[in-house]
Design a protein around this motif. Structure first.
Motif, PDB file in Angstrom:
ATOM      1  N   ILE A  78     -47.202  -6.782  -8.666  1.00  0.00           N
ATOM      2  CA  ILE A  78     -46.424  -7.279  -8.744  1.00  0.00           C
ATOM      3  C   ILE A  78     -44.548  -6.950  -9.560  1.00  0.00           C
ATOM      4  O   ILE A  78     -43.629  -7.076  -9.334  1.00  0.00           O
ATOM      5  CB  ILE A  78     -46.270  -8.224 -10.528  1.00  0.00           C
ATOM      6  N   LEU A  79     -45.492  -5.470 -10.095  1.00  0.00           N
ATOM      7  CA  LEU A  79     -43.951  -4.702 -10.277  1.00  0.00           C
ATOM      8  C   LEU A  79     -43.786  -4.118  -9.378  1.00  0.00           C
ATOM      9  O   LEU A  79     -41.989  -4.674  -9.191  1.00  0.00           O
ATOM     10  CB  LEU A  79     -44.313  -3.469 -11.601  1.00  0.00           C
ATOM     11  N   GLY A  80     -43.957  -4.074  -8.522  1.00  0.00           N
ATOM     12  CA  GLY A  80     -43.184  -3.838  -7.434  1.00  0.00           C
ATOM     13  C   GLY A  80     -42.050  -4.980  -6.313  1.00  0.00           C
ATOM     14  O   GLY A  80     -41.165  -5.047  -5.966  1.00  0.00           O
ATOM     15  N   ASN A  81     -42.813  -6.000  -6.477  1.00  0.00           N
ATOM     16  CA  ASN A  81     -42.365  -6.773  -6.345  1.00  0.00           C
ATOM     17  C   ASN A  81     -40.879  -7.583  -6.745  1.00  0.00           C
ATOM     18  O   ASN A  81     -39.850  -7.763  -6.539  1.00  0.00           O
ATOM     19  CB  ASN A  81     -43.212  -8.359  -6.239  1.00  0.00           C
ATOM     20  N   ILE A  82     -40.875  -7.432  -8.116  1.00  0.00           N
ATOM     21  CA  ILE A  82     -39.673  -7.828  -9.573  1.00  0.00           C
ATOM     22  C   ILE A  82     -39.409  -6.992  -9.041  1.00  0.00           C
ATOM     23  O   ILE A  82     -37.630  -7.263  -8.970  1.00  0.00           O
ATOM     24  CB  ILE A  82     -40.482  -8.446 -10.750  1.00  0.00           C
TER      25      ILE A  82
ATOM     26  N   LEU B  61     -33.680  -6.010  -7.073  1.00  0.00           N
ATOM     27  CA  LEU B  61     -32.574  -4.786  -5.441  1.00  0.00           C
ATOM     28  C   LEU B  61     -32.064  -5.792  -4.534  1.00  0.00           C
ATOM     29  O   LEU B  61     -31.014  -5.417  -4.582  1.00  0.00           O
ATOM     30  CB  LEU B  61     -33.231  -3.942  -5.266  1.00  0.00           C
ATOM     31  N   ILE B  62     -32.359  -6.339  -3.815  1.00  0.00           N
ATOM     32  CA  ILE B  62     -32.353  -7.848  -3.424  1.00  0.00           C
ATOM     33  C   ILE B  62     -31.446  -8.603  -3.852  1.00  0.00           C
ATOM     34  O   ILE B  62     -29.448  -8.033  -3.652  1.00  0.00           O
ATOM     35  CB  ILE B  62     -32.816  -8.397  -2.583  1.00  0.00           C
TER      36      ILE B  62
ATOM     37  N   LEU C 148     -26.832  -8.055  -2.981  1.00  0.00           N
ATOM     38  CA  LEU C 148     -26.447  -9.830  -1.961  1.00  0.00           C
ATOM     39  C   LEU C 148     -25.026  -9.931  -2.837  1.00  0.00           C
ATOM     40  O   LEU C 148     -24.313 -10.487  -2.608  1.00  0.00           O
ATOM     41  CB  LEU C 148     -27.605 -10.673  -2.333  1.00  0.00           C
ATOM     42  N   GLY C 149     -25.153  -9.946  -4.430  1.00  0.00           N
ATOM     43  CA  GLY C 149     -24.964 -10.186  -6.098  1.00  0.00           C
ATOM     44  C   GLY C 149     -23.016  -9.341  -5.591  1.00  0.00           C
ATOM     45  O   GLY C 149     -21.837  -9.506  -5.151  1.00  0.00           O
ATOM     46  N   VAL C 150     -23.284  -7.674  -4.806  1.00  0.00           N
ATOM     47  CA  VAL C 150     -21.977  -7.392  -4.955  1.00  0.00           C
ATOM     48  C   VAL C 150     -21.265  -7.328  -3.062  1.00  0.00           C
ATOM     49  O   VAL C 150     -20.201  -7.340  -3.064  1.00  0.00           O
ATOM     50  CB  VAL C 150     -22.395  -5.715  -4.930  1.00  0.00           C
ATOM     51  N   VAL C 151     -21.821  -7.654  -2.766  1.00  0.00           N
ATOM     52  CA  VAL C 151     -21.262  -8.321  -0.980  1.00  0.00           C
ATOM     53  C   VAL C 151     -20.792  -9.056  -1.076  1.00  0.00           C
ATOM     54  O   VAL C 151     -20.036  -9.279  -0.559  1.00  0.00           O
ATOM     55  CB  VAL C 151     -22.798  -7.785  -0.116  1.00  0.00           C
TER      56      VAL C 151
END
Length: 360
Positions: free
Chosen positions: A9-13, A18-19, A23-26
């Motif tokens: 769960i932590l890895g998924n979060i 990160l995604i 996406l926000g920066v690009v």
């Protein structure tokens, strides 16, 4: 198990965070055409608001719209909801743009940096921005739909596989329960009677019975057993069944030589062999039971043939065995596309034949 699930769960979060950063920066914060001007802070405020709305639309679609509408075949309502989300984001963006006076501030910044290089002024940029925002919102919602439906499919597949494994386990347990009381107690009675006639043979029979009990109760706990173990189990079963037979019954048992080891599903051959002894033996008439096991490389064939007595069409469907349907089901679950089963009853020849081929 709990720790592993928490880490997952932590890895998924962390992956989702990160995604969203990428996406926000690009998509929103990387604006090459603003590189040479003094961008007002109101523009970045608006971009952050748009970014938050995109995140909200992603999870609204993922956790509400897709499960409640799309996956429940309410496609029309789903697409209407998607259109409504896009419209709300466009309306809210225009409202924020108007409240913060972003467009006019950008125009002033462009004029301060030099004469405009594109015709159409603010109207052209507005049309471009609206189209760009619709494209970005549709992209985010499309990713949300794809990820959610894929995860739902994987979850359903894992659940289906788990249910199949439980069914296989329950069927094997049912088979154990059927063979234990009937076969073992009858065999013990036969061995007890045999001790009065031939002590040495009764000792051998007891050893065979204990070996079978150990295999049924312990070795079959795993999902697979060695091919040699299955052969030894069938051999012991036939040998002990012969204690109850008269000279009128001929039993032929052939095994491959040499034998190559392969993992096989435990107690998969027994229902067919058990059926042959159950329906192919007469108290007064001669009968023959043939059990032929052959192996060529990774292909194993089982041929069981018996005379027909008492019950015409001697099938496996009675309350003393696992049943032909359950056996076929096990084969379908354990060896999908890797087995062939042919069952034939010949009234003219008075023969019942089972031919099973496994490709391991």
């Amino acid at each position: 198990m709990i720790i592993q699930k928490s880490r997952s769960i932590l890895g998924n979060i962390l992956i989702q965070i990160l995604i969203w950063i990428v996406l926000g920066v690009v998509l929103l914060f990387y604006q090459p055409f603003l590189r040479n001007i003094d961008v007002p802070y109101q523009f970045w405020v608006k971009q952050n608001i748009v970014f938050v709305m995109l995140i909200a639309s992603y999870y609204l679609n993922a956790y509400v719209l897709v499960p409640q509408l799309l996956l429940k075949k309410k496609t029309g309502f789903y697409f209407l909801s998607i259109i409504a989300i896009i419209a709300v984001i466009l309306f809210m963006t225009g409202f924020v743009d108007k409240i913060l006076n972003v467009r006019e501030l950008l125009e002033e910044a462009f004029h301060r940096s030099g004469p405009p290089k594109r015709g159409g002024g603010g109207g052209g940029r507005r049309g471009y921005f609206d189209t760009f925002l619709v494209t970005v919102t549709s992209l985010v919602l499309g990713i949300s739909t794809s990820v959610t439906t894929t995860q739902s499919w994987q979850k359903n597949r894992a659940l289906h596989k788990e249910m199949e494994q439980k069914k296989i386990s329950s069927e094997l347990s049912f088979l154990k329960a059927q063979i234990n009381p009937h076969f073992f107690f009858n065999t013990l009675n036969n061995i007890y009677a045999l001790t009065l006639v031939n002590v040495e043979t009764s000792r051998t029979a007891l050893h065979q019975l204990s070996r079978m009990m150990r295999y049924v109760l312990y070795d079959t706990q795993n999902s697979a057993a060695l091919f040699s173990q299955e052969i030894a189990f069938i051999k012991d079963y036939i040998s002990l069944m012969q204690l109850r037979l008269t000279d009128k019954v001929t039993v032929i048992f052939n095994t491959p030589a040499p034998l190559q080891e392969f993992p096989v599903a435990p107690m998969l051959f027994l229902p067919f062999v058990e059926n042959a002894f159950k329906h192919g033996v007469s108290d007064s008439l001669p009968s023959t039971i043939l059990v032929d096991v052959q192996q060529v490389d990774n292909k194993i064939t089982l041929l069981v043939q018996n005379s027909i007595f008492k019950k015409q069409g001697a099938d496996l469907e009675d309350n003393k065995g696992i049943g032909l349907n359950n056996t076929i089901r096990r084969l379908d679950l354990l060896y999908p596309g890797k087995h062939e089963l042919v069952v034939n009853e010949s009234a003219a020849e008075n023969l019942y034949t089972v031919n099973l081929t496994l490709y391991l």
